[in-house]
Design a protein around this motif. Structure first.
Motif, PDB file in Angstrom:
ATOM      1  N   THR A  50      56.449  45.816   7.570  1.00  0.00           N
ATOM      2  CA  THR A  50      57.789  46.096   7.027  1.00  0.00           C
ATOM      3  C   THR A  50      57.808  47.285   6.079  1.00  0.00           C
ATOM      4  OG1 THR A  50      57.511  44.618   5.119  1.00  0.00           O
ATOM      5  CG2 THR A  50      58.355  43.642   7.174  1.00  0.00           C
ATOM      6  N   SER A  51      56.648  47.824   5.749  1.00  0.00           N
ATOM      7  CA  SER A  51      56.631  48.888   4.747  1.00  0.00           C
ATOM      8  C   SER A  51      55.559  49.910   5.086  1.00  0.00           C
ATOM      9  CB  SER A  51      56.370  48.303   3.355  1.00  0.00           C
ATOM     10  OG  SER A  51      56.271  49.323   2.389  1.00  0.00           O
ATOM     11  N   ALA A  52      55.817  51.156   4.687  1.00  0.00           N
ATOM     12  CA  ALA A  52      54.811  52.203   4.842  1.00  0.00           C
ATOM     13  C   ALA A  52      53.720  52.008   3.794  1.00  0.00           C
ATOM     14  CB  ALA A  52      55.464  53.574   4.672  1.00  0.00           C
ATOM     15  N   PRO A  53      52.498  52.430   4.079  1.00  0.00           N
ATOM     16  CA  PRO A  53      51.426  52.350   3.082  1.00  0.00           C
ATOM     17  C   PRO A  53      51.828  53.081   1.807  1.00  0.00           C
ATOM     18  CG  PRO A  53      50.544  52.939   5.233  1.00  0.00           C
ATOM     19  CD  PRO A  53      52.036  52.996   5.353  1.00  0.00           C
ATOM     20  N   SER A  54      51.465  52.502   0.671  1.00  0.00           N
ATOM     21  CA  SER A  54      51.699  53.094  -0.646  1.00  0.00           C
ATOM     22  C   SER A  54      53.173  53.209  -1.017  1.00  0.00           C
ATOM     23  CB  SER A  54      51.040  54.481  -0.753  1.00  0.00           C
ATOM     24  OG  SER A  54      49.653  54.386  -0.516  1.00  0.00           O
ATOM     25  N   LYS A  55      54.048  52.516  -0.288  1.00  0.00           N
ATOM     26  CA  LYS A  55      55.471  52.515  -0.623  1.00  0.00           C
ATOM     27  C   LYS A  55      55.784  51.324  -1.529  1.00  0.00           C
ATOM     28  CE  LYS A  55      60.097  52.227   1.478  1.00  0.00           C
ATOM     29  NZ  LYS A  55      60.857  52.048   2.737  1.00  0.00           N
ATOM     30  N   ILE A  56      56.620  51.560  -2.528  1.00  0.00           N
ATOM     31  CA  ILE A  56      57.078  50.488  -3.416  1.00  0.00           C
ATOM     32  C   ILE A  56      58.592  50.382  -3.285  1.00  0.00           C
ATOM     33  CG2 ILE A  56      57.269  49.671  -5.800  1.00  0.00           C
ATOM     34  CD1 ILE A  56      54.738  51.222  -6.463  1.00  0.00           C
ATOM     35  N   THR A  57      59.050  49.197  -2.919  1.00  0.00           N
ATOM     36  CA  THR A  57      60.488  48.937  -2.825  1.00  0.00           C
ATOM     37  C   THR A  57      60.887  47.984  -3.941  1.00  0.00           C
ATOM     38  OG1 THR A  57      60.537  49.252  -0.428  1.00  0.00           O
ATOM     39  CG2 THR A  57      62.337  47.995  -1.400  1.00  0.00           C
ATOM     40  N   VAL A  58      61.870  48.401  -4.718  1.00  0.00           N
ATOM     41  CA  VAL A  58      62.378  47.581  -5.825  1.00  0.00           C
ATOM     42  C   VAL A  58      63.789  47.137  -5.494  1.00  0.00           C
ATOM     43  CG1 VAL A  58      62.872  47.489  -8.292  1.00  0.00           C
ATOM     44  CG2 VAL A  58      60.977  48.911  -7.459  1.00  0.00           C
ATOM     45  N   ARG A  59      64.036  45.825  -5.637  1.00  0.00           N
ATOM     46  CA  ARG A  59      65.380  45.294  -5.379  1.00  0.00           C
ATOM     47  C   ARG A  59      65.877  44.522  -6.600  1.00  0.00           C
ATOM     48  NH1 ARG A  59      66.171  41.385  -1.964  1.00  0.00           N
ATOM     49  NH2 ARG A  59      64.011  40.722  -1.620  1.00  0.00           N
ATOM     50  N   SER A  60      67.164  44.670  -6.884  1.00  0.00           N
ATOM     51  CA  SER A  60      67.826  43.869  -7.909  1.00  0.00           C
ATOM     52  C   SER A  60      69.017  43.194  -7.233  1.00  0.00           C
ATOM     53  CB  SER A  60      68.270  44.758  -9.078  1.00  0.00           C
ATOM     54  OG  SER A  60      68.692  43.988 -10.169  1.00  0.00           O
ATOM     55  N   PRO A  61      68.804  42.020  -6.632  1.00  0.00           N
ATOM     56  CA  PRO A  61      69.776  41.430  -5.711  1.00  0.00           C
ATOM     57  C   PRO A  61      71.115  41.044  -6.330  1.00  0.00           C
ATOM     58  CG  PRO A  61      67.606  40.384  -5.507  1.00  0.00           C
ATOM     59  CD  PRO A  61      67.577  41.220  -6.738  1.00  0.00           C
ATOM     60  N   GLN A  62      71.200  41.007  -7.657  1.00  0.00           N
ATOM     61  CA  GLN A  62      72.461  40.618  -8.295  1.00  0.00           C
ATOM     62  C   GLN A  62      73.518  41.732  -8.251  1.00  0.00           C
ATOM     63  OE1 GLN A  62      69.851  39.404 -11.615  1.00  0.00           O
ATOM     64  NE2 GLN A  62      71.410  37.866 -12.047  1.00  0.00           N
ATOM     65  N   PHE A  63      73.087  42.946  -7.865  1.00  0.00           N
ATOM     66  CA  PHE A  63      73.988  44.096  -7.928  1.00  0.00           C
ATOM     67  C   PHE A  63      74.209  44.708  -6.554  1.00  0.00           C
ATOM     68  CE2 PHE A  63      71.786  43.811 -11.987  1.00  0.00           C
ATOM     69  CZ  PHE A  63      72.864  43.717 -12.849  1.00  0.00           C
ATOM     70  N   GLU A  64      75.310  45.430  -6.437  1.00  0.00           N
ATOM     71  CA  GLU A  64      75.587  46.189  -5.229  1.00  0.00           C
ATOM     72  C   GLU A  64      74.795  47.504  -5.262  1.00  0.00           C
ATOM     73  OE1 GLU A  64      79.784  46.676  -5.447  1.00  0.00           O
ATOM     74  OE2 GLU A  64      80.234  44.538  -5.131  1.00  0.00           O
TER      75      GLU A  64
END
Length: 494
Positions: A50-64
């Motif tokens: 689901t992700s490229a190597p060395s990629k960081i995905t940050v999510r804050s699900p409470q917001f649009e």
């Protein structure tokens, strides 16, 4: 929760009960109480494929529109982070925390340890307790009234129905708690810090000191100034009396190019290399004292309030400094008396319970005349605390008058006085910088709590939104586990 694959670290929100404005000056101290409303950061390896190597995905699900993607490169000790150009929004606080934490890690642990954690990519989920944000829109969408019963029906980490930049915050220190939980989760996940439940309230713990110093630096850099730091301090160590660090400690590294000279930055942030002079003395509210907080839907811009008060202090130094001295002495007396009350509860639990029970049935202004045994230790302390905090409020109103800044606005005065007319309310005030943002009460019983909630519901000059949080009994930083926290289970599903 901390394992090879996942880490969850939380940090509490705060309320500054005493010391607003004064905590900016290292000469004075403040009383900051941590809340059981907490900010959570989950870090885990991205699911396979689901992700490229060395990629960081940050999510804050409470917001649009609250997903941010970053790409890392590691060359020896040099660990760099680049934001994706495709993201709709930017989160300066998160980005600076990642940039500096990864850069510092590059100088603390072997390169292989970093690349191993990053090789499959990382997913970071950040969420705050509902109390950090106004729930008026969520209640409206559910057809519910604004009261505690309705708030308890909202699921944890409820959507805010808006973007991060437009959300109505309640003043619990969301950015400080976010930064502290994120910084700490990164260091725990990469195996540098080992936060042990029950041991993190020791301000002499060097590992925790390092997390505190890094969080203070990132938070100050994101805000563009060296603030008082009590909010980050509480997020790390929980409730305590606080005296700020000398701002000069961070001034020399307060620029975005500091990441290009990490050894110099570490010399400032590492407690083994630089001795920070902040003072942290643990504090807790005595038994049967309960903290209540409310969000006021009128809003004040705290930086503007602070700026205008400091301008008055500069222009009329003699006048302001005398008031500062009187207010500081009254604040210190309140803290001293609250500590004495807690000690009294431990030494004389039976007589303490009887005295508190009696006081809970009478309005505070009638305690001196209306309570039998008003000269006994516990009752006398309750009367002194109430009277001394009334002096604090008097000085805050004087500050409002002299500086022409609404520190305790007249509408707030009427609301607070109405709260204090309820039997069993010990203290009521405006926390932190004051203004129209929030109020707090300390009550002695469930009946007093219900009485205060009735006052809030019927107050017509402003919309008073109760918060559900109490004083934290778990201190500051925590590594969370599935077994111990419903929040962890909910967070893992987001």
């Amino acid at each position: 929760m901390s394992s090879d694959n996942a880490t969850i670290v939380s940090a509490p929100g705060k309320v500054l009960l005493a010391g607003g404005y004064l905590v900016l000056d290292p000469v004075f101290s403040g009383l900051v109480v941590a809340t059981d409303a907490r900010f959570y950061t989950l870090i885990r390896s991205s699911p396979a494929g689901t992700s490229a190597p060395s990629k960081i995905t940050v999510r804050s699900p409470q917001f649009e529109n609250a997903t941010w993607n970053y790409y890392t490169t590691v060359q020896g000790k040099d660990v760099q982070l680049a934001a994706s150009k495709d993201d709709e929004t930017k989160n300066t606080f998160v980005e600076l925390a990642l940039v500096y934490c990864l850069a510092i890690l590059g100088h603390l642990i072997p390169t292989e340890q970093i690349t191993q954690k990053l090789e499959s990519g990382l997913e970071i989920i950040i969420a705050g307790n509902n109390d950090f944000y106004s729930q008026r829109k969520e209640l409206e969408s559910r057809g519910l009234d604004l009261n505690t019963e309705s708030l308890r029906q909202i699921p944890l980490f409820a959507p805010t129905h808006t973007t991060l930049s437009k959300v109505h915050k309640t003043g619990l220190g969301s950015s400080a708690a976010l930064i502290t939980s994120l910084v700490s989760a990164i260091f725990v996940h990469f195996g540098v810090s080992n936060i042990q439940r029950g041991s993190n309230n020791d301000s002499n713990n060097k590992s925790t000191q390092l997390l505190h110093n890094i969080a203070q630096f990132v938070h100050c850099l994101a805000q563009g100034k060296v603030g008082s730091g009590f909010d980050v301090s509480s997020a790390v160590w929980g409730s305590h009396t606080y005296r700020r660090f000398s701002p000069e400690i961070l001034q020399e590294v307060m620029h975005h190019d500091a990441k290009n000279d990490i050894p110099a930055l570490l010399k400032v942030l590492d407690p083994e290399q630089t001795s920070w002079d902040n003072v942290v003395a643990p504090f807790r509210l005595a038994p049967r004292l309960h903290l209540m907080l409310a969000d006021i839907d009128a809003g004040s811009h705290t930086p503007t309030l602070v700026s205008n008060v400091l301008k008055w202090r500069k222009n009329k130094a003699d006048e302001a400094n005398e008031l500062w001295r009187q207010l500081g002495a009254a604040n210190d007396k309140v803290v001293e008396l609250l500590k004495q009350l807690d000690e009294d509860a431990r030494q004389n639990p039976e007589s303490y319970d009887i005295a508190v029970q009696s006081a809970s049935m009478v309005p505070a202004k009638e305690w001196s005349a209306g309570l039998s045994g008003s000269s006994d230790g516990t009752t006398a302390l309750l009367i002194q605390i109430h009277d001394e905090f009334s002096r604090v409020r008097h000085f805050l109103r004087e500050m409002s008058r002299l500086s022409e800044v609404p520190v305790e606005p007249e509408e707030q005065t009427r609301l607070l006085d109405a709260c204090l007319s309820v039997p069993g309310v010990l203290m009521a005030g405006v926390p932190g910088a004051g203004g129209f943002d929030a109020i707090f009460c300390i009550v002695l019983s469930d009946d007093a709590r219900k009485g205060v909630e009735t006052v809030w519901a019927n107050f017509t000059e402003m919309s008073v939104g109760p918060l559900l949080c109490n004083e934290s009994t778990e201190g500051g930083l925590l590594v969370e586990t599935h077994e111990e926290s419903l929040a962890v289970q909910r967070l893992s599903q987001l």
